[in-house]
Design an enzyme around this catalytic site. Structure first.
Site, short mmCIF file in Angstrom:
data_model
loop_
_atom_site.label_atom_id
_atom_site.label_comp_id
_atom_site.label_asym_id
_atom_site.label_seq_id
_atom_site.Cartn_x
_atom_site.Cartn_y
_atom_site.Cartn_z
N CYS A 258 1.05 -1.16 -0.01
CA CYS A 258 0.03 -0.06 -0.14
C CYS A 258 0.83 1.23 -0.03
O CYS A 258 1.24 1.73 1.04
CB CYS A 258 -0.91 -0.13 1.33
SG CYS A 258 -2.06 -1.55 1.13
N ALA A 259 1.42 1.60 -1.06
CA ALA A 259 2.80 2.42 -1.31
C ALA A 259 2.38 3.93 -1.41
O ALA A 259 3.21 4.87 -0.90
CB ALA A 259 3.54 2.04 -2.54
N ALA A 260 1.18 4.27 -1.87
CA ALA A 260 1.17 5.94 -1.95
C ALA A 260 0.65 6.50 -0.69
O ALA A 260 0.27 6.01 0.08
CB ALA A 260 -0.05 6.05 -2.97
N CYS A 387 -1.05 4.13 11.31
CA CYS A 387 -0.91 5.37 12.01
C CYS A 387 -2.29 5.50 12.93
O CYS A 387 -2.70 6.68 12.92
CB CYS A 387 -0.65 6.46 11.16
SG CYS A 387 -2.01 6.84 9.70
#
Ligand SMILES: C[S@@+](CC[C@H](N)C(=O)[O-])C[C@H]1O[C@@H](n2cnc3c(N)ncnc32)[C@H](O)[C@@H]1O
Length: 469
Positions: A258-260, A387
């Site tokens: 989940c890179a963006a 987060c």
């Protein structure tokens, strides 16, 4: 112009404003986990309330990561200092010197300042939306798109007080000062007139750029929007820790599920010294376009970027493929920086998320975790991070992984500069010591206060010791 005294009712709220069901759920969350004991439940409730009370306060440190593939860290620090001095001179702000993190050689810490208690409130008020307001608390200027209310006669050069609308009651273009709950952010100079912001709304005249230059901020932080973007990336400290914990090596095959927007992708590729293969996937096309530009801007040729749904990234067959889905056991290391309820973000003064949305995250994260376990090689490393502050997305998720996948072993992290896990879930005391929680703490004058005055964040690291049966 009339000047008002500081009033207590426009200060940062004593805790983040949440939907009442969500607040109750967070405080009593550990009741959902039958293995939790009563004393832990009390401790957990106190800790969650403490964290909620710190969320409106911005961290007193700004963190940036430097591109060590392009230049050596020392000359990057010198460049950063030069750019910051220039920025600060324009705003007459004095901030302490930036310095390298003692354990992460590409991470620079810049101390912020605030809160300033004695800023005079001006009669002329600009109202901004929550997102814009939270950026201003972290050092940003006020961009035109964030402005929702301004005085009728406001012209370029006027000195104005800046407020965040807490109740969402301000109508776009409102002229009157806000009656509902609001938070004072500081003062600034208008760079555009009211007419320019609200009158010229034809599609071929969309105004953009800075609308108000902040001259006297409640919290001062370095302005990073005009820094050299191919050399410097603003990132929260725990995010930088996450890539170090993954410990990618040159010539590894790595997956960032989940890179963006790509903060961790660029970091992982830098730690790999741009050698090997890093597959970066995100579901959202627009975000992937931005990620592709960032990767190219940083000169990272080891990264392959795909728009794809990572809940489908594991294929049944062992046949090798160029892009996703991939055969079982393809990757040496996998980062699952999971989509989450994001309740660790600071500063954050209000969040309108409903309970059913909050409760939807753990099942979704488990779908991604199942794929990750299959895609990992035996001996490979999986890092799971969020987060957010909930037990269900953090400690309880680790308990579920350990119960569901006996082939995964929870492992110690390097560096481990945050706290241990939060009590109240089904996770054992031994395992709580291995996971990594950044529980915001603003109390410290200590030498390493920058390690604790962070957003709320969670990291767990697993090693796969045998194949999935
Ligand atoms: C927490 S953010 C990732 C932040 C990123 N790792 C970084 O450091 O910049 C979560 C991302 O997951 C993406 N996402 C959500 N569901 C996904 C899925 N099924 N497959 C791939 N990406 C997904 C979202 O678009 C979002 O960009």
């Amino acid at each position: 112009m009339e000047r008002n005294e500081q009033t207590a009712d426009d200060c940062l709220p004593p805790q983040i404003k949440l939907n009442s069901e969500v607040l109750e759920y967070l405080k009593t969350e550990s009741l959902n986990f039958p293995k939790s004991i009563e004393s832990d439940r009390d401790r957990c409730e106190k800790e969650i309330c403490r964290i909620l009370s710190l969320l409106p306060i911005p961290p007193l440190f700004t963190v940036v990561r430097v591109n060590t593939l392009q230049q050596d860290p020392e000359s990057l620090l010198a460049l950063l200092k030069e750019q910051l001095i220039d920025n600060h001179r324009k705003r007459a702000v004095q901030l302490a010197e930036p310095f390298f993190h003692p354990l992460m050689p590409d991470v620079v810490i810049i101390p912020n300042a605030g809160p300033v208690q004695s800023i005079e409130r001006r009669e002329d008020q600009i109202v901004v939306d929550h997102m814009c307001g939270m950026s201003v608390l972290r050092g940003s200027e006020v961009f035109v798109q964030g402005i929702i209310g301004a005085p009728l006669d406001m012209t370029r050069g006027d000195i104005v007080s800046l407020y965040v609308d807490m109740e969402g009651s301000c109508l776009r273009g409102q002229t009157q000062p806000l009656k509902g709950e609001k938070i004072f952010l500081g003062n600034g100079v208008a760079l555009v007139s009211r007419n320019q912001i609200f009158r010229d709304s034809s599609p071929d005249h969309v105004l953009s750029g800075v609308g108000v230059s902040v001259t006297n901020a409640l919290y001062s932080a370095p302005r990073l929007d005009n820094l050299t973007s191919d050399l410097i990336f603003a990132q929260n400290l725990p995010s930088a820790v996450c890539s170090y914990v993954l410990n990618p090596q040159p010539n590894d095959t790595v997956l960032d599920m989940c890179a963006a927007p790509g903060g961790k992708t660029t970091h992982i590729a830098t730690l790999m010294r741009n050698k090997g293969r890093l597959v970066a996937i995100d579901r959202t096309k627009l975000k992937v376009e931005r990620l592709t530009s960032l990767v190219s801007c940083w000169g990272l040729t080891c990264v392959e970027v795909y728009t794809f749904d990572s809940t489908k990234s594991l294929q049944d067959s062992a046949e090798a493929t160029k892009g996703p889905p991939y055969p079982p056991g393809t990757f040496d290391r996998i980062l699952l920086d999971a989509p989450c309820s994001a309740l660790g973000q600071r500063p954050s003064c209000c969040n309108k998320m409903g309970l059913s949305w909050l409760k939807s995250f753990p099942m979704y994260q488990r779908k991604l975790l199942r794929q990750a376990v299959g895609l990992l090689k035996v001996g490979g490393t999986l890092v799971y991070s969020t987060c957010t502050i909930t037990l269900a997305e953090n400690e309880e998720q680790v308990a579920w992984v350990l119960a569901t996948f006996p082939q995964l072993v929870l492992t110690a992290q390097e560096p481990h500069i945050g706290d241990t896990g939060l009590v109240g879930s089904s996770l054992s005391p031994e395992h709580l010591k291995l996971v990594h929680r950044f529980k915001p703490d603003v109390s410290g004058d200590s030498k390493d206060a920058f390690n604790r005055d962070t957003i709320g964040f969670f990291i767990a690291k697993f090693i796969k010791v045998e194949n999935v049966k």
